[in-house]
Design an enzyme around this catalytic site. Structure first.
Site, PDB file in Angstrom:
ATOM      1  N   ARG A  64       0.825  -1.206   0.000  1.00 13.74           N
ATOM      2  CA  ARG A  64       0.000   0.000   0.000  1.00 13.74           C
ATOM      3  C   ARG A  64       0.858   1.255   0.000  1.00 13.74           C
ATOM      4  NH1 ARG A  64      -5.840  -0.648  -0.184  1.00 13.74           N
ATOM      5  NH2 ARG A  64      -5.945   1.538   0.469  1.00 13.74           N
ATOM      6  N   LEU A  92      -7.203   6.386   0.823  1.00 13.49           N
ATOM      7  CA  LEU A  92      -6.019   7.121   0.373  1.00 13.49           C
ATOM      8  C   LEU A  92      -4.987   7.150   1.498  1.00 13.49           C
ATOM      9  CD1 LEU A  92      -7.860   9.978  -1.499  1.00 13.49           C
ATOM     10  CD2 LEU A  92      -6.439   8.185  -2.542  1.00 13.49           C
ATOM     11  N   ASN A 104     -14.365  14.141  -0.568  1.00 14.38           N
ATOM     12  CA  ASN A 104     -14.991  12.844  -0.868  1.00 14.38           C
ATOM     13  C   ASN A 104     -16.501  12.988  -0.782  1.00 14.38           C
ATOM     14  OD1 ASN A 104     -15.021   9.966  -1.311  1.00 14.38           O
ATOM     15  ND2 ASN A 104     -15.584   9.726   0.840  1.00 14.38           N
ATOM     16  N   HIS A 106     -19.935  10.679  -0.015  1.00 18.80           N
ATOM     17  CA  HIS A 106     -20.281   9.391   0.588  1.00 18.80           C
ATOM     18  C   HIS A 106     -21.801   9.264   0.616  1.00 18.80           C
ATOM     19  CE1 HIS A 106     -19.661   5.886   3.151  1.00 18.80           C
ATOM     20  NE2 HIS A 106     -20.653   6.326   3.897  1.00 18.80           N
ATOM     21  N   ASP A 138      -9.690  12.960   5.768  1.00 22.50           N
ATOM     22  CA  ASP A 138      -8.539  12.954   6.687  1.00 22.50           C
ATOM     23  C   ASP A 138      -8.019  11.513   6.732  1.00 22.50           C
ATOM     24  OD1 ASP A 138     -10.488  13.021   9.811  1.00 22.50           O
ATOM     25  OD2 ASP A 138     -10.248  11.471   8.255  1.00 22.50           O
ATOM     26  N   ALA A 139      -7.182  11.209   7.706  1.00 26.23           N
ATOM     27  CA  ALA A 139      -6.484   9.914   7.687  1.00 26.23           C
ATOM     28  C   ALA A 139      -7.422   8.743   7.969  1.00 26.23           C
ATOM     29  CB  ALA A 139      -5.361   9.932   8.724  1.00 26.23           C
TER      30      ALA A 139
HETATM   31  C1  GRF Z   1     -21.272   7.063  -5.175  1.00 30.01           C
HETATM   32  O1  GRF Z   1     -22.503   6.943  -4.499  1.00 30.01           O
HETATM   33  C2  GRF Z   1     -20.175   7.272  -4.179  1.00 30.01           C
HETATM   34  O2  GRF Z   1     -20.528   8.089  -3.073  1.00 30.01           O
HETATM   35  C3  GRF Z   1     -19.953   5.857  -3.705  1.00 30.01           C
HETATM   36  O3  GRF Z   1     -20.026   5.069  -4.879  1.00 30.01           O
HETATM   37  C4  GRF Z   1     -20.839   5.755  -5.817  1.00 30.01           C
HETATM   38  C5  GRF Z   1     -20.001   6.011  -7.022  1.00 30.01           C
HETATM   39  O4  GRF Z   1     -20.842   6.272  -8.058  1.00 30.01           O
HETATM   40  N1  GRF Z   1     -18.671   5.717  -3.072  1.00 30.01           N
HETATM   41  P1  GRF Z   1     -20.218   6.789  -9.461  1.00 30.01           P
HETATM   42  O5  GRF Z   1     -19.004   5.904  -9.758  1.00 30.01           O
HETATM   43  O6  GRF Z   1     -19.851   8.230  -9.283  1.00 30.01           O
HETATM   44  O7  GRF Z   1     -21.347   6.575 -10.439  1.00 30.01           O
END
Ligand code: GRF
Length: 201
Positions: A64, A92, A104, A106, A138-139
């Site tokens: 990694r 990351l 990011n 989520h 963050d980490a």
């Molecule tokens: C999104 O909902 C993102 O938040 C999650 O996976 C999905 C990715 O969708 N981690 P895409 O690849 O942008 O269509």
């Protein structure tokens, strides 16, 4: 304002950004798209838009740390002001995170349902409301300072796919709005609070 976008899958969040940056008023351009795997729609979307791409697979490195180092080097080649992790499914490492701010998106209302199966976990828990979160990375895993969130109601007949699709619709709009404002207005982070706008605004 230079963006590098990281993807791992269909890239619909990336596509929303690719569409948004075509307007000069957006105030940013996508200078490269990076992925952790080959042959994904996200890379194809970037190629169709004429955006340079790169792939850094963990499996191509002894570990990694080496992957983190290599990914940080590839990203740095494009001199980004901000990296957008849009459906990037790897954690990351410190070299990437130490070199550039990362945002990011989520598909849950953090701190609820962190991790790679947020929509499935929310359904399994039986929540009535979930949503999406745009945050600085963050980490930790999905633990950075929250920038914006929006709720999405769960329907009786939802399954993971229908709920995720509805969340992604909100997520794309929220991500484009936040990334555009960060590019045009800047931001400051005070502990866990991200305030958009320049410090003296
Ligand atoms: C999104 O909902 C993102 O938040 C999650 O996976 C999905 C990715 O969708 N981690 P895409 O690849 O942008 O269509």
């Amino acid at each position: 304002f230079r963006l590098v976008v990281l993807v791992s899958g269909s890239g619909t969040n990336l596509q929303a950004l690719l569409d948004a940056v075509r307007a000069d008023a957006f105030g940013a351009k996508i200078v490269a798209v990076g992925a952790d795997r080959d042959g994904i729609e996200g890379i194809a979307r970037a190629e169709r838009a004429g955006v340079p791409t790169f792939v850094e697979r963990v499996a191509d490195h002894p570990g990694r740390d080496a992957w983190d180092e290599s990914l940080a080097t590839r990203i740095a080649e494009y001199k980004p002001d901000l990296v957008v992790s849009a459906g990037f499914m790897k954690i990351l490492g410190p070299r990437v995170l130490g070199s550039v701010p990362v945002v990011n998106t989520h598909p849950a209302l953090l701190p609820a349902f962190p991790g790679a199966h947020a929509v499935r976990d929310a359904l399994a828990y039986g929540v009535r409301v979930t949503g999406c979160t745009v945050h600085l990375v963050d980490a930790g895993v999905d633990t950075g300072p929250v920038i914006a969130q929006e709720a999405v109601a769960v329907r009786e007949d939802d399954d993971e796919e229908t709920l995720h699709e509805r969340i992604k619709g909100v997520e794309r709009r929220l991500l484009v709005e936040i990334v555009g404002r960060m590019a045009r207005e800047g931001w400051t982070v005070t502990r866990r609070t991200v305030r958009l706008g320049r410090p003296d605004d």
